[in-house]
Design a protein around this motif. Sequence first.
Motif, short mmCIF file in Angstrom:
data_model
loop_
_atom_site.label_atom_id
_atom_site.label_comp_id
_atom_site.label_asym_id
_atom_site.label_seq_id
_atom_site.Cartn_x
_atom_site.Cartn_y
_atom_site.Cartn_z
N TRP A 1 33.32 21.27 29.53
CA TRP A 1 32.19 20.58 30.42
C TRP A 1 31.60 19.48 31.31
O TRP A 1 30.64 18.86 31.60
CB TRP A 1 31.26 19.65 28.79
CG TRP A 1 31.29 20.94 28.16
CD1 TRP A 1 31.72 21.36 26.22
CD2 TRP A 1 30.33 22.17 27.49
NE1 TRP A 1 31.28 22.15 25.70
CE2 TRP A 1 29.81 23.19 26.65
CE3 TRP A 1 29.29 21.79 28.18
CZ2 TRP A 1 29.54 23.91 25.77
CZ3 TRP A 1 28.26 23.46 27.95
CH2 TRP A 1 28.31 24.19 26.97
N TRP B 1 28.88 26.49 24.17
CA TRP B 1 29.43 27.58 24.30
C TRP B 1 30.18 28.91 23.66
O TRP B 1 30.85 28.04 23.11
CB TRP B 1 30.19 26.71 26.21
CG TRP B 1 30.87 28.55 26.67
CD1 TRP B 1 30.14 29.65 27.20
CD2 TRP B 1 31.68 28.90 27.16
NE1 TRP B 1 30.75 29.99 27.50
CE2 TRP B 1 32.17 29.78 27.68
CE3 TRP B 1 33.11 27.75 26.76
CZ2 TRP B 1 33.12 30.10 28.26
CZ3 TRP B 1 34.16 27.93 27.90
CH2 TRP B 1 34.35 29.64 28.29
N VAL C 1 24.83 28.67 25.56
CA VAL C 1 24.82 29.58 26.29
C VAL C 1 26.14 30.31 25.68
O VAL C 1 27.06 30.72 25.70
CB VAL C 1 26.16 28.69 27.85
CG1 VAL C 1 25.85 29.01 28.99
CG2 VAL C 1 25.17 26.94 27.19
#
Length: 146
Positions: free
Chosen positions: A19, A70, A94
Amino acid sequence: MIRPTFSFIPGWSYKPEIWSDWQGRVELGSGVSVHNFEYPDIQAGQLLTRRERARGLAEQIDDASIVVGWSLGGAFAIDLAHYFPEKVRALVVVGTNPCFVSESGWPGMPKTDFDVFRQQCETTPASALKGFNLLVCGGGAQSKNR
C-alpha cells in the motif's frame, strides 16, 4: 473534529508495504492515523475461522475506522465489518471476489485447480507463492486470450 483512522489489509502473500505507493500519492490529511496489517497466522500455516481472524483484526483497529482491503484482504475486511460493525465506519474493497472457488452462478477458480493450489501451498509454499505472484502480475491464461 475527530480524524479518521485508515486501516489497510493487503492481499494474500503480500506485505503491508504493498500500500505504500498508494498511501504516498493520496492526501489523507493531517491527524489521520494509518494502520497496515498482515496475517501472520497464514504465514505460519494456521487456519483460523473467519470470525477468529476478524476478531484478531478488530483487536488491532480503532472504532469507526475506514477499512481498505485488497483481494483476500478485502474478504477479511468484509468479515470484519460483518462481525464487528462498530469497528468499520466505511469499507473499501479492491479486486475482491465474494468467493474464489466457482459455484453455481459464480465464475471463480475451478475447485480442482483450487485443490491443487492448496496442496502446493502445503507441500511447496515457495513454488505456490511464485505461481500465485505470476498470476497476479500476468492475469493468468484467460487474460492472454483477450
